[in-house]
Design a protein around this motif. Structure first.
Motif, PDB file in Angstrom:
ATOM      1  N   THR A  62       1.418  -1.543 -10.446  1.00 45.77           N
ATOM      2  CA  THR A  62       0.672  -0.638 -11.323  1.00 45.77           C
ATOM      3  C   THR A  62      -0.561  -0.173 -10.558  1.00 45.77           C
ATOM      4  N   SER A  63      -1.368   0.651 -11.188  1.00 46.67           N
ATOM      5  CA  SER A  63      -2.547   1.184 -10.500  1.00 46.67           C
ATOM      6  C   SER A  63      -3.630   0.129 -10.296  1.00 46.67           C
ATOM      7  N   THR A  64      -3.639  -0.930 -11.125  1.00 48.16           N
ATOM      8  CA  THR A  64      -4.708  -1.917 -11.027  1.00 48.16           C
ATOM      9  C   THR A  64      -4.253  -3.299 -10.570  1.00 48.16           C
ATOM     10  N   MET A  65      -2.947  -3.564 -10.597  1.00 46.53           N
ATOM     11  CA  MET A  65      -2.492  -4.896 -10.210  1.00 46.53           C
ATOM     12  C   MET A  65      -1.036  -4.873  -9.768  1.00 46.53           C
ATOM     13  N   LEU A  66      -0.620  -6.021  -9.226  1.00 43.90           N
ATOM     14  CA  LEU A  66       0.759  -6.233  -8.800  1.00 43.90           C
ATOM     15  C   LEU A  66       1.299  -7.436  -9.562  1.00 43.90           C
ATOM     16  N   GLU A  67       2.510  -7.305 -10.076  1.00 46.12           N
ATOM     17  CA  GLU A  67       3.146  -8.414 -10.770  1.00 46.12           C
ATOM     18  C   GLU A  67       4.399  -8.808  -9.994  1.00 46.12           C
ATOM     19  N   PHE A  68       4.447 -10.067  -9.580  1.00 41.69           N
ATOM     20  CA  PHE A  68       5.585 -10.581  -8.828  1.00 41.69           C
ATOM     21  C   PHE A  68       6.349 -11.587  -9.681  1.00 41.69           C
ATOM     22  N   GLN A  95       0.806  -1.213   0.000  1.00 41.74           N
ATOM     23  CA  GLN A  95       0.000   0.000   0.000  1.00 41.74           C
ATOM     24  C   GLN A  95       0.845   1.271   0.000  1.00 41.74           C
ATOM     25  N   GLY A  96       1.940   1.299   0.708  1.00 42.08           N
ATOM     26  CA  GLY A  96       2.763   2.502   0.786  1.00 42.08           C
ATOM     27  C   GLY A  96       3.795   2.617  -0.317  1.00 42.08           C
ATOM     28  N   LEU A  97       3.885   1.626  -1.169  1.00 41.93           N
ATOM     29  CA  LEU A  97       4.894   1.645  -2.229  1.00 41.93           C
ATOM     30  C   LEU A  97       4.434   2.476  -3.416  1.00 41.93           C
ATOM     31  N   LYS A  98       5.381   3.143  -4.052  1.00 37.14           N
ATOM     32  CA  LYS A  98       5.068   3.906  -5.256  1.00 37.14           C
ATOM     33  C   LYS A  98       4.888   2.940  -6.423  1.00 37.14           C
ATOM     34  N   GLN A  99       4.219   3.417  -7.459  1.00 35.99           N
ATOM     35  CA  GLN A  99       4.082   2.593  -8.655  1.00 35.99           C
ATOM     36  C   GLN A  99       5.443   2.438  -9.303  1.00 35.99           C
ATOM     37  N   GLY A 100       5.681   1.247  -9.856  1.00 35.70           N
ATOM     38  CA  GLY A 100       6.963   0.971 -10.480  1.00 35.70           C
ATOM     39  C   GLY A 100       7.557  -0.315  -9.934  1.00 35.70           C
ATOM     40  N   LEU A 142       8.875  -6.890  -7.734  1.00 41.37           N
ATOM     41  CA  LEU A 142       7.492  -6.435  -7.749  1.00 41.37           C
ATOM     42  C   LEU A 142       7.363  -5.282  -8.720  1.00 41.37           C
ATOM     43  N   ASN A 143       6.402  -5.388  -9.611  1.00 37.83           N
ATOM     44  CA  ASN A 143       6.051  -4.285 -10.495  1.00 37.83           C
ATOM     45  C   ASN A 143       4.637  -3.854 -10.117  1.00 37.83           C
TER      46      ASN A 143
END
Length: 176
Positions: free
Chosen positions: A51-57, A11-16, A48-49
């Motif tokens: 994005t605004s709609t999902m997380l890619e691990f 939750q506290g991580l920036k996008q990217g 971890l990548n």
């Protein structure tokens, strides 16, 4: 007791892109009551990548586990390496039925990847574990000597003394 070592707060991580690194020992596998390894040293890297709609691990694990040989019961270090890609989306309710897709309820702020890491690493160990010394012939073991002694070889009886009951059947093979 559920391991929380791989509880990743997103939750506290920036996008990217973000990177997490871990070193695992027997304690991690003991939390899952898995006792197949005598000892282990595995490095796990999680990319971890967000994005605004999902997380890619992207999960990568590499190291060694000390296991007994299936033939001789001698302990040896078995190299293990595994990779796993996981996509985390958000929905109405929790759903982990798919191996590559995890659905978390809206409002969640962290994801637990410990079960995925555990399964990836356990499945990376080969089903048949053979000591490298058995394969190249350098391992000296009483069990190997006994196996070699009991190994089926050529028929030790004299070929001239064949059983006459089988002679007619042998003719069928040659009279085609």
């Amino acid at each position: 007791m559920k391991p929380n070592e791989f509880l990743i707060p997103f939750q506290g991580l920036k996008q990217g892109k973000h990177e997490f690194a871990y070193q695992l020992g027997n304690e991690f596998f003991e939390q899952f009551d898995y006792q197949e390894f005598e000892s282990c040293k595995i490095d796990v890297k999680i990319d971890l990548n967000k994005t605004s709609t999902m997380l890619e691990f992207d999960i990568h694990g590499q190291g060694t586990v000390e296991v007994p040989c299936d033939l001789t019961q001698e302990l040896y270090d078995q190299p293990v390496s595994g990779e796993l890609s996981l996509v985390v989306k958000f929905g109405e309710e929790f759903n982990d039925e798919d191996d590559e897709l995890l659905v978390l309820p809206h409002g969640e702020h962290q994801v637990d990847l410990s079960q995925y890491v555990y399964e990836m690493l356990v499945l990376a160990v080969p089903l048949k574990r053979i000591h490298p010394g058995v394969e190249d012939g350098t391992l000296e073991s009483d069990i190997l000597d006994k196996l070699e002694e009991l190994e089926p070889g050529e028929n030790k009886t004299d070929d001239d003394e064949s059983d006459p009951r089988w002679d007619d059947l042998k003719k069928l093979l040659t009279d085609k």
